[in-house]
Motif scaffolding. Structure first.
Motif, short mmCIF file in Angstrom:
data_model
loop_
_atom_site.label_atom_id
_atom_site.label_comp_id
_atom_site.label_asym_id
_atom_site.label_seq_id
_atom_site.Cartn_x
_atom_site.Cartn_y
_atom_site.Cartn_z
N ILE A 47 0.94 -1.28 0.05
CA ILE A 47 0.10 0.10 -0.17
C ILE A 47 0.75 1.37 0.12
O ILE A 47 1.78 1.25 0.73
CB ILE A 47 -1.02 0.14 1.09
CG1 ILE A 47 -1.74 -1.26 1.37
CG2 ILE A 47 -1.82 1.25 1.30
CD1 ILE A 47 -2.83 -1.36 0.29
N ALA A 48 0.58 2.38 -0.87
CA ALA A 48 1.39 3.34 -1.08
C ALA A 48 1.25 4.11 0.33
O ALA A 48 0.31 4.17 0.84
CB ALA A 48 0.93 4.21 -2.24
N ALA A 49 2.33 4.83 0.48
CA ALA A 49 2.36 5.75 1.73
C ALA A 49 1.63 6.94 1.49
O ALA A 49 1.28 7.52 0.40
CB ALA A 49 3.94 6.09 2.08
N ASP A 50 1.25 7.54 2.47
CA ASP A 50 0.54 9.11 2.35
C ASP A 50 1.50 9.91 1.72
O ASP A 50 2.63 9.84 1.80
CB ASP A 50 0.31 9.67 3.89
CG ASP A 50 -0.77 8.84 4.35
OD1 ASP A 50 -1.40 8.03 4.01
OD2 ASP A 50 -1.03 9.13 5.89
N GLY A 51 1.05 10.37 0.68
CA GLY A 51 1.81 11.26 -0.19
C GLY A 51 2.48 10.87 -1.12
O GLY A 51 3.15 11.31 -2.00
N GLU A 52 2.56 9.47 -1.35
CA GLU A 52 2.98 8.72 -2.37
C GLU A 52 2.02 8.36 -3.51
O GLU A 52 1.18 7.83 -3.25
CB GLU A 52 3.88 7.26 -2.00
CG GLU A 52 4.53 6.62 -2.83
CD GLU A 52 5.13 5.27 -2.33
OE1 GLU A 52 6.39 5.07 -2.48
OE2 GLU A 52 4.53 4.71 -1.37
N TYR A 53 2.35 8.91 -4.61
CA TYR A 53 1.44 8.89 -5.74
C TYR A 53 1.75 7.76 -6.69
O TYR A 53 2.61 7.53 -6.82
CB TYR A 53 1.12 10.26 -6.26
CG TYR A 53 0.85 11.40 -5.29
CD1 TYR A 53 0.16 11.17 -4.33
CD2 TYR A 53 1.70 12.76 -5.43
CE1 TYR A 53 -0.61 12.29 -3.38
CE2 TYR A 53 1.34 13.58 -4.42
CZ TYR A 53 0.30 13.50 -3.33
OH TYR A 53 0.00 14.36 -2.49
N THR A 54 0.59 7.71 -7.71
CA THR A 54 0.83 6.85 -8.74
C THR A 54 1.93 7.13 -9.55
O THR A 54 3.06 6.43 -10.00
CB THR A 54 -0.35 6.73 -9.64
OG1 THR A 54 -1.40 6.18 -9.05
CG2 THR A 54 -0.18 6.04 -10.90
N SER A 55 2.26 8.27 -9.73
CA SER A 55 3.28 9.03 -10.45
C SER A 55 4.81 8.62 -9.78
O SER A 55 5.78 8.43 -10.26
CB SER A 55 3.26 10.43 -10.74
OG SER A 55 3.41 11.15 -9.56
N ASP A 56 4.74 8.69 -8.39
CA ASP A 56 5.96 8.25 -7.72
C ASP A 56 6.19 6.92 -8.06
O ASP A 56 7.49 6.45 -8.17
CB ASP A 56 5.91 8.59 -6.28
CG ASP A 56 5.51 10.04 -5.91
OD1 ASP A 56 6.35 10.90 -6.57
OD2 ASP A 56 4.58 10.35 -5.35
N LEU A 57 5.35 5.99 -7.98
CA LEU A 57 5.42 4.43 -8.12
C LEU A 57 5.94 4.30 -9.64
O LEU A 57 7.02 3.35 -9.87
CB LEU A 57 4.09 3.87 -7.91
CG LEU A 57 3.83 3.33 -6.61
CD1 LEU A 57 3.91 4.50 -5.51
CD2 LEU A 57 2.49 2.57 -6.63
#
Ligand code: UT7
Length: 322
Positions: A47-57
């Motif tokens: 699960i992505a962290a708070d503030g971690e977005y699809t673009s970051d992944l």
């Protein structure tokens, strides 16, 4: 055509750090590790962290694919991001990825075909490369499905996770038979109500939550996938018995087993990673692909079949000589 073949020059993947086990899911909703494993094969999701977005992944997976291809980011002249969970309604997540990778030339756009997005993207990319529009293309499947789940609905929230996978595709000319051999895409909009998100800018002005009639989707998935796999061989001198590896969309272990059985393909030739990350929609095919390339299962010369099916319905398959 041009004599150009689209080859996969590099693969990359990224999964968010936070892992949520089935035991943790059982604290949120009325479910159990036994039920989830028996019905789906899933044991955990990222699960992505708070503030971690699809673009970051997407950027993380894209960077790894670029490094694996041994190229400089500046060589990429086209970026396609397959996602149903974009950072924003617009602009395209691909444009944020382009900026994040420090690329200022070429073009970037998103593709929306939900879980089939990567396979759709592969077909579009292949045509752009063979048509001479792109020489070095970065194709990424990236999702943060955790953001569109109804965390009180046990029939859906246990199934999905976040992640990203990427490939660098290049045009190659001359002798050899490496590359994408054939692709087939299908959709059927009459099946909308079986799998959709109940919101959007033009309807509710909200993001909405994922809704699925799982049992119905399951039945269609096995039939649609085995049909499209047969179809992708039409016009080639190959058949399903020539497949070395199937890299399927990772939704449910039972769908993977049932599809392999229907095609008469040895289940040992199916790459299965759903246990480790659940259904990551457009990211799942490249995540599984990266794993099998990295651990040495997929080797130069192998015949690899990629297939997926998702909301819409959309489904598709691509045949690649590695
Ligand atoms: O990525 C796009 C493609 N998506 C898919 O391919 C998903 C396709 N569908 C599936 O993978 C499966 O249909 C599911 C995993 C979603 C469900 O498995 P199923 O074997 O079809 O179960 P079911 O929906 O028939 O439900 C069986 C029982 C029901 O209880 P009753 O009515 O028998 O009392 C459900 O309420 O299991 C219950 N149930 C659960 N129990 C514990 C449903 N979800 C859960 C849960 N934990 N999380």
């Amino acid at each position: 055509m041009s004599g150009i073949r689209t080859i996969v020059a590099g693969v990359g993947a990224y999964l968010p750090e936070r892992i949520v086990t089935n035991a943790e899911m059982a604290k949120l909703v009325d479910t159990s590790d036994d039920w989830i494993v028996e019905r789906t094969g899933i044991t955990q999701r990222h699960i992505a962290a708070d503030g971690e977005y699809t673009s970051d992944l997407a950027i993380a997976a894209g960077r790894r694919a670029i490094a694996d291809a041994g190229i400089d980011a500046s060589e990429v002249d086209m970026i396609i991001v397959a996602t149903a969970t974009p950072d924003e309604t617009f602009p395209a997540t691909a444009v944020k990825v382009q900026a994040g990778l420090g690329i200022t030339k070429g073009a970037a756009f998103d593709i929306q075909a939900v879980c089939s997005g990567f396979v759709y993207g592969l077909s579009v990319a292949d045509n752009l490369i063979r048509g001479g529009m792109s020489k070095t293309l970065l194709l990424i499947g990236a999702e943060t499905f955790s953001r569109i789940l109804d965390w009180e609905d046990r029939t859906t929230c246990v199934l999905f996770g976040d992640g990203a996978g990427a490939v660098v595709l290049k045009g190659e000319q001359g002798p050899g038979n490496r590359g994408i051999i054939a692709s087939k895409l299908r959709s059927d909009g009459t099946k909308h109500d079986l799998l959709y998100v109940d919101g959007g800018p033009s309807t509710t002005q909200t993001t909405g939550k994922l809704r699925m009639r799982g049992k119905d989707v399951f039945k269609h998935a096995v039939n649609n996938l085995s049909d499209i796999v047969q179809e992708v061989f039409d016009g080639t001198d190959l058949s399903p018995s020539d497949i070395d590896w199937i890299v399927p969309h990772q939704a449910n272990r039972r769908i993977l087993d049932a599809t392999a059985k229907k095609l008469g393909v040895d289940p040992a030739k199916v790459v299965v990673t759903v246990q480790d990350h659940g259904n990551t929609s457009a990211a799942s095919v490249p995540l599984a692909l990266e794993r099998a390339v990295r651990d040495g299962r997929i080797k130069r010369g192998d015949l690899v079949l990629l297939e997926a099916m998702g909301g819409g319905f959309t489904w598709g398959a691509s045949l690649v000589r590695w």
